[in-house]
Design a protein around this motif. Sequence first.
Motif, mmCIF file in Angstrom:
data_model
loop_
_atom_site.group_PDB
_atom_site.id
_atom_site.type_symbol
_atom_site.label_atom_id
_atom_site.label_comp_id
_atom_site.label_asym_id
_atom_site.label_seq_id
_atom_site.Cartn_x
_atom_site.Cartn_y
_atom_site.Cartn_z
ATOM 1 N N GLU A 107 0.745 -1.067 0.079
ATOM 2 C CA GLU A 107 0.173 -0.051 0.068
ATOM 3 C C GLU A 107 0.862 1.369 -0.117
ATOM 4 O O GLU A 107 0.466 2.171 -0.758
ATOM 5 C CB GLU A 107 -0.925 -0.070 1.168
ATOM 6 C CG GLU A 107 -1.739 1.092 1.290
ATOM 7 C CD GLU A 107 -2.675 1.091 2.453
ATOM 8 O OE1 GLU A 107 -3.297 2.206 2.763
ATOM 9 O OE2 GLU A 107 -2.705 0.316 3.193
ATOM 10 N N PRO A 125 -12.635 7.097 -1.203
ATOM 11 C CA PRO A 125 -11.693 6.305 -1.102
ATOM 12 C C PRO A 125 -10.639 6.456 -2.303
ATOM 13 O O PRO A 125 -10.860 7.041 -3.147
ATOM 14 C CB PRO A 125 -12.366 4.748 -1.248
ATOM 15 C CG PRO A 125 -13.616 5.069 -2.019
ATOM 16 C CD PRO A 125 -13.977 6.537 -1.612
ATOM 17 N N THR A 146 -8.940 -4.580 -2.324
ATOM 18 C CA THR A 146 -9.360 -3.483 -1.619
ATOM 19 C C THR A 146 -8.423 -3.601 -0.133
ATOM 20 O O THR A 146 -8.310 -4.864 0.219
ATOM 21 C CB THR A 146 -10.675 -3.688 -1.072
ATOM 22 O OG1 THR A 146 -11.486 -3.031 -2.355
ATOM 23 C CG2 THR A 146 -11.140 -2.433 -0.045
ATOM 24 N N ASP A 197 -10.055 3.333 3.330
ATOM 25 C CA ASP A 197 -10.068 2.241 2.230
ATOM 26 C C ASP A 197 -9.131 2.599 0.990
ATOM 27 O O ASP A 197 -9.151 3.676 0.557
ATOM 28 C CB ASP A 197 -11.164 1.906 1.740
ATOM 29 C CG ASP A 197 -12.329 1.308 2.958
ATOM 30 O OD1 ASP A 197 -11.941 0.383 3.362
ATOM 31 O OD2 ASP A 197 -13.560 1.944 3.061
ATOM 32 N N MET A 233 -8.385 1.239 -2.966
ATOM 33 C CA MET A 233 -8.631 0.225 -4.080
ATOM 34 C C MET A 233 -7.268 0.184 -4.891
ATOM 35 O O MET A 233 -6.920 1.222 -5.508
ATOM 36 C CB MET A 233 -9.897 0.574 -5.036
ATOM 37 C CG MET A 233 -9.989 -0.656 -5.848
ATOM 38 S SD MET A 233 -11.497 -0.316 -6.925
ATOM 39 C CE MET A 233 -10.698 0.920 -8.449
ATOM 40 N N GLU A 270 -15.553 -3.643 -5.413
ATOM 41 C CA GLU A 270 -14.806 -3.373 -4.287
ATOM 42 C C GLU A 270 -15.438 -2.379 -3.349
ATOM 43 O O GLU A 270 -15.014 -2.422 -2.082
ATOM 44 C CB GLU A 270 -13.480 -2.394 -4.921
ATOM 45 C CG GLU A 270 -12.645 -3.492 -5.843
ATOM 46 C CD GLU A 270 -12.296 -4.691 -5.249
ATOM 47 O OE1 GLU A 270 -11.959 -4.842 -4.283
ATOM 48 O OE2 GLU A 270 -12.398 -5.757 -5.998
ATOM 49 N N HIS A 283 -17.012 -4.593 -0.893
ATOM 50 C CA HIS A 283 -16.058 -4.991 -0.095
ATOM 51 C C HIS A 283 -16.110 -3.872 0.933
ATOM 52 O O HIS A 283 -15.800 -4.144 2.313
ATOM 53 C CB HIS A 283 -14.844 -5.307 -0.496
ATOM 54 C CG HIS A 283 -14.662 -6.777 -0.955
ATOM 55 N ND1 HIS A 283 -15.131 -7.955 -0.373
ATOM 56 C CD2 HIS A 283 -14.488 -7.278 -2.459
ATOM 57 C CE1 HIS A 283 -15.060 -8.834 -1.150
ATOM 58 N NE2 HIS A 283 -14.699 -8.462 -2.330
ATOM 59 N N MET A 284 -15.769 -2.527 0.815
ATOM 60 C CA MET A 284 -15.605 -1.375 1.353
ATOM 61 C C MET A 284 -16.788 -1.295 2.425
ATOM 62 O O MET A 284 -16.589 -1.112 3.585
ATOM 63 C CB MET A 284 -15.227 -0.418 0.763
ATOM 64 C CG MET A 284 -13.985 -0.193 -0.099
ATOM 65 S SD MET A 284 -13.789 1.136 -1.257
ATOM 66 C CE MET A 284 -12.667 0.628 -2.197
ATOM 67 N N GLY A 342 -10.181 -8.975 -2.760
ATOM 68 C CA GLY A 342 -10.301 -8.459 -4.338
ATOM 69 C C GLY A 342 -11.473 -9.339 -4.740
ATOM 70 O O GLY A 342 -12.131 -10.186 -4.550
#
Length: 448
Positions: free
Chosen positions: A134, A162, A175, A181, A183, A205, A208-209, A286
């Motif tokens: 990240e 995000p 993610t 968050d 992506m 995504e 997921h968040m 993901g």
Amino acid sequence: MSAPEGWVLGYLLNSLWQVPVIVAAGWIAARMARRIGPELEHRVWVIALLLQVVLPACRLRPGSLIHEIVGLILRGSVGDGGEVRVVVGAGVTSGLSMAWLSNEVLVVVVIYGCSVLYFAARLGWRMVRTWQMERQAKAVMLTGDALQRWERCGRAFGRTAPRVAESDAIGGPVTVGVRSDVMLVPPGFLENIATEDVDVVMAHEFAHMRRRDFLKNLMYEVLSLPVAYHPALWLTRARIAESREMVCDAMAAEAVAGSERYARSLLRLAALLVRGAPDKTLHAIGIFDANSFERRVMRLSEGRVEMRGARRFAMAAACGIVGLATCLSALGLRLEVPAPATAVVAQDAGPARLTIPVQKWDAVYKRPPVYPQEAKAKKDTLNGPVVLDIVVDEAGVPSDVRVKKGLRSDYDESALAAVKEWRWNPYLVNGRPVTVNTTVTVNYFLSK
């Protein structure tokens, strides 16, 4: 063998057989839950994971719980102002010696501890890899139509601003993030796919968040460390990932106007991702995180009508009954590791005896003694203890109960009558039940 070693050994022995039993029950419940929808199926597998961690540590037996409830009901008959407090003293066993294999047990406990440390270190390393990925990712500034689609998708899922970044450490969109968050996509990924596929990626995504799947997945991995060695747990984790992706598929398909369009986009995206799914050493969530792509596409193409109303409730209740029956069975068949004992040589002639820590061996049913009614009525009351010597046989039944230190005949009779009906789990030495000598102190107290 020390008390911690005994507890760890008991947890390990019970987890060996309880974890697969829970997986089997989870599979049955999940099959029933599929007709309701992926959300319930996912919850079934999450509950299964939590039970796999918690049940091996539970010492409660269904029979003892029933006895305790009966005892609470009977305790209400003591009367106003009368109170009886019971203290069980340390006991001794006779007739058999205890041959603990302390060194062998210690080796097993150490190996198990090392396995937990290994899985914890592996999880920590994966988190470090994710954090580094990240940090090293390059921010992507969306503009024009892509920015509008991103903002529209964010509003649909209730997520704002995000970040988007590119990383060459992944093969598909994922993610990450706990507090905020992000992506992540491979370099040039968004520019090389069709516009409608961009919508699918973003919607998935964002799902997921919205669900906070990254944080949840991290919590599941931390909680499952005590049983991370078990292959049955790996199957549960795979089912959690699979059902989680289907939940996000359903949310994303609704956001992009239809399951068929969403399924076609998944097929095109799978063909483009020549490098495969994200690296398994990365703790990331993901669109292709779960190894269940075929089932996901088939489910989207089926167009199944979900249950509603009374049928939905009945199916959910059936899943709950399966889970409850599994828990009761696992608790009822729990393997008990005998408590550690310290040898104490008796003063009189005869075999050596072993002292049992009372907190490690307690009655499963205690009929509460009743404060003598006649004494209360005449206000001729006494406060104090009645100490009883008892012998508990191999079946856990008091075979001999005698007054060691009395208070008065009516108080003594009240204590004797109650304790004679007590029941214990058989105390095991080397797997064999033995007779136990112990004491019970009944304290009588009448408030003024």
